[in-house]
Design an enzyme around this catalytic site. Structure first.
Site, PDB file in Angstrom:
ATOM      1  N   ASP A  69       0.839  -1.193   0.000  1.00  0.00           N
ATOM      2  CA  ASP A  69       0.000   0.000   0.000  1.00  0.00           C
ATOM      3  C   ASP A  69       0.883   1.256   0.000  1.00  0.00           C
ATOM      4  OD1 ASP A  69      -2.770   1.005   0.350  1.00  0.00           O
ATOM      5  OD2 ASP A  69      -1.993   1.848   2.200  1.00  0.00           O
ATOM      6  N   GLU A 128       1.761  -0.552  -4.990  1.00  0.00           N
ATOM      7  CA  GLU A 128       0.798   0.493  -5.354  1.00  0.00           C
ATOM      8  C   GLU A 128       1.609   1.781  -5.482  1.00  0.00           C
ATOM      9  OE1 GLU A 128      -3.149   2.952  -3.898  1.00  0.00           O
ATOM     10  OE2 GLU A 128      -1.512   2.519  -2.529  1.00  0.00           O
TER      11      GLU A 128
HETATM   12  C1  NOJ Z   1      -4.470   2.913  -0.936  1.00  0.00           C
HETATM   13  C2  NOJ Z   1      -5.602   1.967  -0.724  1.00  0.00           C
HETATM   14  O1  NOJ Z   1      -5.870   1.287  -1.928  1.00  0.00           O
HETATM   15  C3  NOJ Z   1      -6.767   2.811  -0.249  1.00  0.00           C
HETATM   16  O2  NOJ Z   1      -7.965   2.084  -0.212  1.00  0.00           O
HETATM   17  C4  NOJ Z   1      -6.415   3.380   1.105  1.00  0.00           C
HETATM   18  O3  NOJ Z   1      -7.444   4.259   1.512  1.00  0.00           O
HETATM   19  C5  NOJ Z   1      -5.107   4.161   1.063  1.00  0.00           C
HETATM   20  N1  NOJ Z   1      -4.083   3.481   0.318  1.00  0.00           N
HETATM   21  C6  NOJ Z   1      -4.584   4.397   2.448  1.00  0.00           C
HETATM   22  O4  NOJ Z   1      -4.136   3.206   3.018  1.00  0.00           O
END
Ligand code: NOJ
Length: 543
Positions: free
Chosen positions: A206, A260
């Site tokens: 993440d 991500e």
């Molecule tokens: C990216 C995640 O995909 C999202 O759902 C989340 O709110 C943020 N990161 C914070 O962790």
């Protein structure tokens, strides 16, 4: 033999909304375990689970209170272990979501930091800083939270005096961890071992671009260069991934990291994919692209150009739990996506959107590299844009004062049956309604209805994934563009495979001798022979 992850089809399970095993209206591990045969039959290679850890759910589980346990809403650790084993028995690999940029404000480290008081070592694991202004009443810098408002919240000390501020790039319930602190690094290395020992095949990371901050946390300033922001893509982040990669490579099996990584330049993005860092990352440029041939071709070319030099496989993704579902996007006048301006409520022609979404599915699955499927993509689910305020749960809704209606509309519980409790999402003996309401007209979109229909979205996905495994995944990761009429996209892969995408509003002729493998819409006949209708994709065998 190529590595599985270079060409994998990875299915994203948003656990809360996939299947409810215990009838409390929230999806859980029991629900997933019941549906493993569905996932195997769909033909995907791996499952990515959004966070299933203990969490107060201030951000749907991306606020983790205990990285080594499962939230009781979802099940138990023993059940997660069984799920990993059972998935493997079904030939499905398992990726878990690692959330290292921040934890929950209920995590014992943050609670300790609050209790330990000013200047304590416990506060060093986070970013506690004195405020600016005469009495510290202003935040330490000008950073904004991605969810709206300041990225800083001021605490009140135990004796009632106003204290320092702490950094949270997302909701206040998600304090950012200080990655300059050796205990933070050691803790996450241990968490990696914890899940690797339990047999997981890898991690989705993440906010992978956000862990390291620019020393001193300087102001962003009034006119920032988007490629040089102090809260993301700081060079030190790469050391973290190099050390993680060594840990992962110490385990048997072909395990992976998927990042991500939201960054404005392809050069910055590709650095995360160097051979000793992450294996792959989500291709958000593709997700954000409009449904226009020139834009799509540009993004395919720039993706291949960015990944080639670092030797990483490209990935193709159309939707996830943070975006507007692409059926809805593709039916709008402007088909592009912008995370900062989701335009919820923009009118959408869903018939057109579905048609394009089917065409886009075949495009992504024909391209070299890996493909991500967000649960419900295979059912052609649209975004639910008319959820009443009272049911909205996404913190972005509240943080933006309602200006951003948030991401709940792409997180609606899946319809499994045309009837029953929550359209089969919950068991018949359910004791609660689903945590978000499903639209009244979703019965025909259910898995059961679509399984029986040879022309359904689900049948298209199943057929395409099977053909992709049989014909495409072993091929070299290259394509050759073929000259075709403007507004079409056409490329060849090895072995005589051709993909033709017609993104115009008029039919285009098919090469006369080609054998049709699969098309996203029925082909039509004209005086000149077979034609591919508007907004459709066809896979051809040119041998
Ligand atoms: C990216 C995640 O995909 C999202 O759902 C989340 O709110 C943020 N990161 C914070 O962790």
């Amino acid at each position: 033999m190529t590595h599985w992850w270079r060409h994998a089809a990875i299915y994203q399970i948003y656990v809360r909304s996939f299947a409810d095993g215990d009838g409390d209206g929230t999806g859980d591990l029991a629900g997933v375990r019941n549906r493993l045969p569905y996932l195997r039959e769909l033909g995907v290679d791996a499952l990515w689970f959004t966070p299933w850890y203990t969490s107060p759910m201030a951000d749907g589980g991306y606020d983790v209170a205990d990285y080594r346990d499962i939230d009781p809403l979802f099940g138990t650790l023993a059940e997660a272990e069984r799920l990993v084993e059972e998935a493997h028995t079904h030939g499905l690999r398992v990726l878990v979501d690692l959330v290292p940029n921040h934890c929950s404000d209920q995590h014992h480290w943050f609670q300790e930091a609050l209790a330990a008081g000013p200047g304590s070592a416990a506060r060093e694991r986070f970013w506690f800083l004195p405020g600016r202004g005469e009495s510290g009443e202003l935040p330490p810098n000008d950073w904004h939270s991605y969810f709206g408002g300041s990225a800083w919240t001021r605490i009140t000390e135990a004796d009632g005096t106003p204290g320092p501020w702490y950094l949270h790039m997302f909701a206040p319930q998600q304090p950012d961890l200080n990655w300059e602190h050796p205990e933070v690094r050691a803790e996450f290395e241990d968490i990696l071992h914890f899940w690797l020992r339990r047999g997981v095949d890898g991690f989705r990371i993440d906010v992978a671009h956000g862990l390291a901050k620019k020393p001193g946390l300087p102001d962003v300033g009034p006119d920032p260069d988007p490629t040089d922001l102090p809260y993301q893509d700081h060079d030190d982040v790469h050391d973290i991934y190099r050390s993680w990669r060594k840990i992962l490579d110490g385990y048997p099996g072909d395990r992976i990291f998927v990042g991500e990584v939201w960054l404005p330049s392809a050069e910055q993005f590709a650095r995360y994919l160097r051979p000793d860092e992450l294996h792959s990352a989500f291709n958000f440029d593709f997700l954000c692209s409009s449904w226009e041939p020139a834009a799509l071709r540009d993004v395919v070319d720039s993706t291949l150009a960015a990944h080639g030099p670092v030797g990483a496989p490209p990935t193709w993704v159309l939707s996830n739990h943070d975006t507007i579902r692409h059926v809805t996007r593709y039916g709008r006048a402007d088909t592009s996506f912008d995370m900062g301006d989701k335009r919820l409520g923009d009118p959408s022609d869903l018939t057109l959107g579905r048609r394009r979404a089917r065409a886009a599915a075949l495009l992504t699955m024909a391209l070299p590299g890996g493909v991500y499927i967000y649960q419900g993509d295979e059912l052609g689910l649209p975004e639910v844009q008319d959820l009443p305020d009272a049911v909205l749960q996404d913190p972005t809704f509240l943080r933006s004062g309602g200006a951003d209606r948030g991401r709940d509309g792409c997180r609606i519980p899946l319809p499994w049956q045309p009837g029953g409790a929550a359209l089969g999402f919950s068991p018949d003996a359910a004791t609660a309604a689903p945590w978000l309401p499903q639209p009244a007209d979703w019965a025909p979109l259910s898995v059961a209805e679509q399984t029986a229909d040879p022309d359904s979205f689900l049948t298209l996905y199943r057929t395409a994934l099977a053909l992709r495994s049989a014909r495409l995944t072993a091929l070299p990761e290259t394509l050759t563009w073929v000259d075709t009429p403007p507004d079409t996209l056409c490329f060849d892969r090895a072995g005589g495979f051709r993909c033709l995408v017609n993104a115009t509003d008029t039919p285009v002729p098919l090469p006369p001798d080609a054998t049709v493998l699969l098309s996203s819409a029925p082909l039509e006949e004209s005086a000149e022979g077979r034609v591919l209708p508007a907004d459709s994709t066809v896979w051809l065998d040119m041998n």
